[in-house]
Motif scaffolding. Structure first.
Motif, PDB file in Angstrom:
ATOM      1  N   GLY A  35      75.246 -26.176 -41.609  1.00  0.00           N
ATOM      2  CA  GLY A  35      74.753 -25.919 -40.270  1.00  0.00           C
ATOM      3  C   GLY A  35      75.420 -24.686 -39.717  1.00  0.00           C
ATOM      4  N   SER A  36      74.631 -23.785 -39.193  1.00  0.00           N
ATOM      5  CA  SER A  36      75.187 -22.560 -38.622  1.00  0.00           C
ATOM      6  C   SER A  36      76.086 -22.892 -37.450  1.00  0.00           C
ATOM      7  N   GLY A  37      77.101 -22.047 -37.302  1.00  0.00           N
ATOM      8  CA  GLY A  37      77.991 -22.219 -36.162  1.00  0.00           C
ATOM      9  C   GLY A  37      79.457 -22.508 -36.397  1.00  0.00           C
ATOM     10  N   ALA A  38      80.002 -22.973 -37.518  1.00  0.00           N
ATOM     11  CA  ALA A  38      79.301 -23.234 -38.776  1.00  0.00           C
ATOM     12  C   ALA A  38      80.037 -24.334 -39.513  1.00  0.00           C
ATOM     13  N   GLY A  39      79.330 -25.094 -40.356  1.00  0.00           N
ATOM     14  CA  GLY A  39      80.007 -26.130 -41.111  1.00  0.00           C
ATOM     15  C   GLY A  39      79.138 -26.732 -42.191  1.00  0.00           C
ATOM     16  N   SER A  40      79.773 -27.404 -43.130  1.00  0.00           N
ATOM     17  CA  SER A  40      79.088 -28.096 -44.214  1.00  0.00           C
ATOM     18  C   SER A  40      79.672 -29.493 -44.391  1.00  0.00           C
ATOM     19  N   ASP A  41      78.804 -30.460 -44.703  1.00  0.00           N
ATOM     20  CA  ASP A  41      79.220 -31.815 -45.037  1.00  0.00           C
ATOM     21  C   ASP A  41      78.848 -32.072 -46.487  1.00  0.00           C
ATOM     22  N   ALA A  42      79.783 -32.592 -47.271  1.00  0.00           N
ATOM     23  CA  ALA A  42      79.521 -32.892 -48.679  1.00  0.00           C
ATOM     24  C   ALA A  42      79.628 -34.394 -48.923  1.00  0.00           C
ATOM     25  N   PHE A  43      78.840 -34.879 -49.874  1.00  0.00           N
ATOM     26  CA  PHE A  43      78.813 -36.303 -50.202  1.00  0.00           C
ATOM     27  C   PHE A  43      78.779 -36.485 -51.724  1.00  0.00           C
ATOM     28  N   ASP A  44      79.482 -37.508 -52.183  1.00  0.00           N
ATOM     29  CA  ASP A  44      79.433 -37.938 -53.579  1.00  0.00           C
ATOM     30  C   ASP A  44      78.786 -39.327 -53.555  1.00  0.00           C
ATOM     31  N   ILE A  45      77.627 -39.465 -54.209  1.00  0.00           N
ATOM     32  CA  ILE A  45      76.815 -40.681 -54.113  1.00  0.00           C
ATOM     33  C   ILE A  45      76.497 -41.216 -55.505  1.00  0.00           C
ATOM     34  N   THR A  46      76.573 -42.539 -55.665  1.00  0.00           N
ATOM     35  CA  THR A  46      76.194 -43.179 -56.916  1.00  0.00           C
ATOM     36  C   THR A  46      75.079 -44.186 -56.674  1.00  0.00           C
ATOM     37  N   VAL A  47      73.988 -44.053 -57.401  1.00  0.00           N
ATOM     38  CA  VAL A  47      72.847 -44.965 -57.285  1.00  0.00           C
ATOM     39  C   VAL A  47      73.186 -46.279 -57.980  1.00  0.00           C
ATOM     40  N   THR A  48      72.849 -47.402 -57.346  1.00  0.00           N
ATOM     41  CA  THR A  48      73.172 -48.734 -57.885  1.00  0.00           C
ATOM     42  C   THR A  48      71.927 -49.435 -58.440  1.00  0.00           C
ATOM     43  N   ASP A  49      72.142 -50.594 -59.073  1.00  0.00           N
ATOM     44  CA  ASP A  49      71.036 -51.396 -59.597  1.00  0.00           C
ATOM     45  C   ASP A  49      70.115 -51.886 -58.485  1.00  0.00           C
ATOM     46  N   ALA A  50      70.625 -51.927 -57.250  1.00  0.00           N
ATOM     47  CA  ALA A  50      69.829 -52.423 -56.121  1.00  0.00           C
ATOM     48  C   ALA A  50      68.585 -51.590 -55.872  1.00  0.00           C
ATOM     49  N   ILE A  51      68.567 -50.356 -56.364  1.00  0.00           N
ATOM     50  CA  ILE A  51      67.403 -49.503 -56.138  1.00  0.00           C
ATOM     51  C   ILE A  51      66.182 -50.039 -56.893  1.00  0.00           C
ATOM     52  N   LEU A  52      66.419 -50.925 -57.867  1.00  0.00           N
ATOM     53  CA  LEU A  52      65.322 -51.500 -58.642  1.00  0.00           C
ATOM     54  C   LEU A  52      64.761 -52.779 -58.032  1.00  0.00           C
ATOM     55  N   ASP A  53      65.628 -53.586 -57.374  1.00  0.00           N
ATOM     56  CA  ASP A  53      65.146 -54.890 -56.909  1.00  0.00           C
ATOM     57  C   ASP A  53      65.376 -55.196 -55.430  1.00  0.00           C
ATOM     58  N   LYS A  54      66.067 -54.313 -54.707  1.00  0.00           N
ATOM     59  CA  LYS A  54      66.314 -54.565 -53.286  1.00  0.00           C
ATOM     60  C   LYS A  54      65.425 -53.711 -52.376  1.00  0.00           C
ATOM     61  N   ILE A  55      64.723 -52.766 -52.957  1.00  0.00           N
ATOM     62  CA  ILE A  55      63.899 -51.859 -52.176  1.00  0.00           C
ATOM     63  C   ILE A  55      62.593 -51.629 -52.932  1.00  0.00           C
ATOM     64  N   ASP A  56      61.499 -51.515 -52.195  1.00  0.00           N
ATOM     65  CA  ASP A  56      60.195 -51.218 -52.790  1.00  0.00           C
ATOM     66  C   ASP A  56      59.798 -49.808 -52.373  1.00  0.00           C
ATOM     67  N   ARG A  57      60.079 -48.855 -53.223  1.00  0.00           N
ATOM     68  CA  ARG A  57      59.834 -47.457 -52.889  1.00  0.00           C
ATOM     69  C   ARG A  57      58.352 -47.139 -52.725  1.00  0.00           C
ATOM     70  N   SER A  58      57.481 -47.998 -53.236  1.00  0.00           N
ATOM     71  CA  SER A  58      56.038 -47.756 -53.109  1.00  0.00           C
ATOM     72  C   SER A  58      55.522 -48.052 -51.704  1.00  0.00           C
TER      73      SER A  58
END
Length: 347
Positions: A295-318
């Motif tokens: 974001g100008s003015g100025a700054g950056s935010d960084a994230f380290d993210i790991t996808v879990t097994d829940a993406i298969l059965d806890k959420i319906d992306r469709s």
């Protein structure tokens, strides 16, 4: 285990090609397209704005994974184009998704990283035990003065994230920020369009902060670019994120899924949230995602993210349209109609 419970995105169907904007201003379309790496951008409808984008994205998130909205105790909307100067967008979103009245709400503003700042706040509230779920949104109807360089990329759209610790589909392992007083872009109260420092937007603006936050994150986690499946960087155009990722050691394949600027433009606060949403649309358990906003003015935010097994059965992306589907659904405008959509022509 604080992370993303569900997510949703929204991109309007209207588009204008860079060559059409260049035609009106007598500019060299090939030179602009080549320099920016952007072919077209998303444009809001007459009755669309940051509030409507945010509501649509949040509703999409809740369709994908129904949760008890009574457990949502915070709603934060990051944008630099809130529809009201004095009246929070966040309360409109909270009311629309049924989270009111027992919630805290606020609008965030930090140029193009306001959405990721909202995610960081949501993480803190959840990890402290103050609440079960918090909603963080990054959305914008980006502004660019007629004929200005910004007009070729300033686009529209946004994404919403429900943050919690109840079987997250993606765990946020770490977040950090890199910030300084670097006035490369600004808009004073009452002005219709922002102004920018031209070449200073690249360095010491974008690259200093993006690389600073990214390197700090890898130092904190003891990682290197090859440890990640995907990487998402702020994309004011298509050239900057590609250059930054290359300087850090990421490959074209790693940034491919989240690089939307060529056919979307720069959605400001929505840019990184939308890029991350596009990655989550195709992510698999075990995928590791590296994210750095700017974001100008100025700054950056960084994230380290790991996808879990829940993406298969806890959420319906469709249950919500994917980012790719929304990018593929489009209607082109000429400059005159685009100007009406953007409020550049006023009665």
């Amino acid at each position: 285990m604080v992370g993303i419970i569900t997510y949703g995105a929204y991109i309007p169907r209207f588009r204008i090609k860079v060559e059409e904007i260049a035609r009106v201003w007598g500019a060299n379309a090939a030179e602009i397209t080549g320099g920016l790496g952007v072919l077209e951008k998303a444009v809001p409808d007459y009755d669309e704005n940051t509030a409507t984008f945010s509501v649509e994205a949040a509703r999409s998130a809740l369709r994908r994974r129904p949760i008890d909205v009574a457990d949502i105790k915070a709603v934060y909307v990051g944008s630099e184009s809130h529809p009201y100067a004095v009246k929070p967008t966040a309360v409109t979103v909270g009311e629309a998704i049924g989270a009111t009245p027992v919630m805290t709400a606020a609008d965030y503003e930090f140029a193009c990283k306001a959405g990721t700042a909202a995610i960081q706040t949501a993480m803190g509230l959840v990890s402290s035990g103050m609440m079960k779920y918090a909603v963080a949104i990054g959305a914008d109807t980006a502004q660019g003065a007629p004929g200005d360089a910004l007009e070729y990329t300033a686009a529209a759209g946004g994404a919403a994230y429900v943050i919690g610790n109840d079987d997250p589909i993606a765990v946020i392992n770490e977040t950090c920020s890199f910030t300084s007083d670097t006035p490369d872009f600004w808009r004073r109260e009452g002005e219709d369009y922002p102004r920018h420092g031209g070449r200073f937007s690249g360095d010491p603006g974008y690259f200093k902060h993006t690389l600073g936050a990214a390197k700090l994150m890898m130092e904190l986690r003891g990682t290197k670019p090859s440890d990640y499946t995907h990487a998402v960087f702020h994309q004011p155009n298509a050239k900057f994120p590609q250059k930054a990722s290359q300087m850090l050691g990421f490959t074209k394949d790693q940034i491919k899924a989240g690089l939307l600027a060529p056919t979307l433009g720069n959605t400001y606060s929505g840019a990184v949230p939308l890029g991350l949403a596009a990655v989550l649309d195709v992510a698999k358990p075990g995928d590791r995602i590296f994210v750095t906003s700017y974001g100008s003015g100025a700054g950056s935010d960084a994230f380290d993210i790991t996808v879990t097994d829940a993406i298969l059965d806890k959420i319906d992306r469709s249950q919500g349209p994917s980012v790719e589907q929304m990018l593929s659904t489009k209607k082109y405008l000429d400059y005159a109609v685009y100007a009406r959509h953007k409020g550049k022509i006023r009665m």
